[in-house]
Design a protein around this motif. Structure first.
Motif, PDB file in Angstrom:
ATOM      1  N   ASP A 137       0.804  -1.225   0.000  1.00  0.00           N
ATOM      2  CA  ASP A 137       0.000   0.000   0.000  1.00  0.00           C
ATOM      3  C   ASP A 137       0.834   1.271   0.000  1.00  0.00           C
ATOM      4  OD1 ASP A 137      -1.989   1.854   0.221  1.00  0.00           O
ATOM      5  OD2 ASP A 137      -2.933   1.034   1.996  1.00  0.00           O
ATOM      6  N   LYS A 221      -3.638  -1.872  -6.684  1.00  0.00           N
ATOM      7  CA  LYS A 221      -3.421  -0.447  -6.382  1.00  0.00           C
ATOM      8  C   LYS A 221      -3.019   0.287  -7.660  1.00  0.00           C
ATOM      9  CE  LYS A 221      -1.893   2.939  -3.236  1.00  0.00           C
ATOM     10  NZ  LYS A 221      -1.482   3.303  -1.906  1.00  0.00           N
ATOM     11  N   ARG A 235     -10.007   6.073  -6.695  1.00  0.00           N
ATOM     12  CA  ARG A 235      -8.965   5.701  -5.730  1.00  0.00           C
ATOM     13  C   ARG A 235      -9.506   5.670  -4.307  1.00  0.00           C
ATOM     14  NH1 ARG A 235      -2.717   7.931  -5.325  1.00  0.00           N
ATOM     15  NH2 ARG A 235      -2.231   6.865  -3.396  1.00  0.00           N
TER      16      ARG A 235
HETATM   17  N1  GLY Z   1      -3.749   4.132   1.069  1.00  0.00           N
HETATM   18  C1  GLY Z   1      -4.761   4.760   0.315  1.00  0.00           C
HETATM   19  C2  GLY Z   1      -4.282   5.344  -0.964  1.00  0.00           C
HETATM   20  O1  GLY Z   1      -3.133   5.219  -1.304  1.00  0.00           O
HETATM   21  O2  GLY Z   1      -5.051   5.963  -1.640  1.00  0.00           O
END
Ligand code: GLY
Ligand code: NAD
Length: 357
Positions: A137, A221, A235
């Motif tokens: 993360d 991510k 996001r």
């Molecule tokens: N940890 C949340 C983001 O990177 O948006």
């Protein structure tokens, strides 16, 4: 070695493998041929484990290296250490072509990234994340921050790293409770958009296949950052479990770890989604069961009204409105815009007796 390209305003790769810190210097040199000096920023625990290896590797490719060591823990991610680091960089005469290497967990990465973004109006930095949370993360996506006495991550900027070196082997020295903390974020990725990942976690618990799971989370991510680097839309899905989680962290005065707080947030938002008919009983049972399987909390003991008041500090709030990330299925969540009163009622309903799983 796995290579994952992050298509941000300044694109950068994440390189993931096991036990390749001795190659850090060569890999960093490739993306910073003109740099003369590197400042390694780390904490006292990580420094004792990996500081020398990384420093020697970087030095071996012709960099002059200096080291800035923080006391470990969230309390270090503050304005005082930020200014100390800026002064250190100035005293060491780092120039615009030089770089910072953030070696450690999310605390080191967030603070070093913020210093890199602001020192001389921005110099390059490399992330070498050494906790599970930082690998899946915080090292990816370019969010940098420090905490203020009034709240967590309240000062920061978006500033992408030039390179992320994700050495999965460093997790072997991680204390069990810190590893478990990172698992909350891994579970989050499964709920958000990856049923196969979630099933793997259900089956394997903390013994999950790290070489499979960690790159898979980074891929998740990557997709959200590529679509919405500056957190204005999709996001925000990454905040699943974080609205209530951050509130619980704040109420504990940060004695509660981030991962455990996120687990509480995941559990509470799941019960609330079940109570308002957004998610099925089966979906809710699976989420709560996986949290328990990982030894993570499956509820928060804080009174609802205290949590609500703390939730008002959430960064997603826009005046009288906010957005909630709500699970609908394993692998599918939605961003729901609502008033603050609707958010209060949503969580309140989830806590009423009768709908419990
Ligand atoms: N940890 C949340 C983001 O990177 O948006
Ligand atoms: P952390 O950086 O405090 O690390 C936890 C502990 O593990 C520390 O004591 C550290 O010394 C130790 N440690 C680190 N690597 C180790 C290793 N390989 N072996 C042994 N010990 C090791 O905590 P964290 O959980 O990594 O990060 C939490 C921080 O990340 C919070 O400040 C949170 O706000 C931030 N965060 C940022 C983002 C982002 O997108 N920027 C996302 C999530 C969380």
């Amino acid at each position: 070695m796995k290579r994952i390209e992050i298509n941000a305003s300044q694109p950068y790769p994440v390189l993931a493998d096991r036990c390749f810190l001795s190659e850090a210097g060569t890999l960093i040199r490739r993306c910073a041929e003109d740099a003369g000096k590197a400042a390694v920023v780390t904490d006292d625990i990580v420094d004792g484990l990996y500081g020398d290896a990384v420093t020697e590797s970087i030095r071996g490719t012709g960099f002059a290296v200096c080291r800035f060591i923080l006391p470990h823990g969230e309390a270090s991610k503050n304005g005082e250490n930020y200014l100390k680091l800026l002064n250190f960089l100035a005293e060491e005469r780092l120039s615009r072509s030089d770089l910072i290497v953030a070696l450690g967990g999310g605390v080191v990465g967030d603070l070093a990234g913020f210093a890199a973004a602001t020192y001389l109006r921005g110099i390059r930095y490399i992330q070498i994340p050494t906790t599970l949370l930082a690998q899946v993360d915080s090292s990816v996506g370019g969010k940098t921050a420090i905490d203020l006495p009034t709240g967590k991550n309240l000062a920061g900027v978006f500033y992408p790293p030039a390179l992320v070196l994700c050495d999965i082997g460093t997790l072997d020295t991680l204390p069990e409770d810190v590893f478990t903390d990172g698992c909350a974020e891994v579970i989050k990725y499964g709920i958000l958009g990856d049923e196969a990942l979630f099933r793997h976690l259900e089956e394997r618990g903390t013994g999950f296949d790290r070489e499979y799971v960690i790159p898979r989370c980074i891929e998740r991510k990557r997709a959200l950052v590529a679509e919405d680097e500056f957190d204005r839309g999709k996001r925000q899905l990454l905040n699943l479990g974080h609205t209530l989680g951050h509130a619980a962290e704040m109420l504990s005065r940060y004695r509660l770890s981030h991962g455990r707080a996120v687990a509480m947030g995941l559990a509470e938002v799941t019960r609330a989604a079940l109570a308002d008919g957004s998610c099925s009983r089966e979906c809710a049972s699976r989420i709560l069961a996986v949290l328990r399987r990982f030894g993570l909390p499956d509820r928060s003991e804080y009174p609802g009204e205290d949590l609500y008041q703390a939730m008002l500090s959430d960064k997603k709030r826009r005046g009288e409105r906010t957005s909630l990330i709500v699970p609908e299925e394993i692998g599918r969540c939605v961003i729901r815009s609502c008033t603050l009163e609707e958010m209060r009622e949503f969580f309140r309903r989830g806590r009423r007796p009768g709908g419990s799983v």
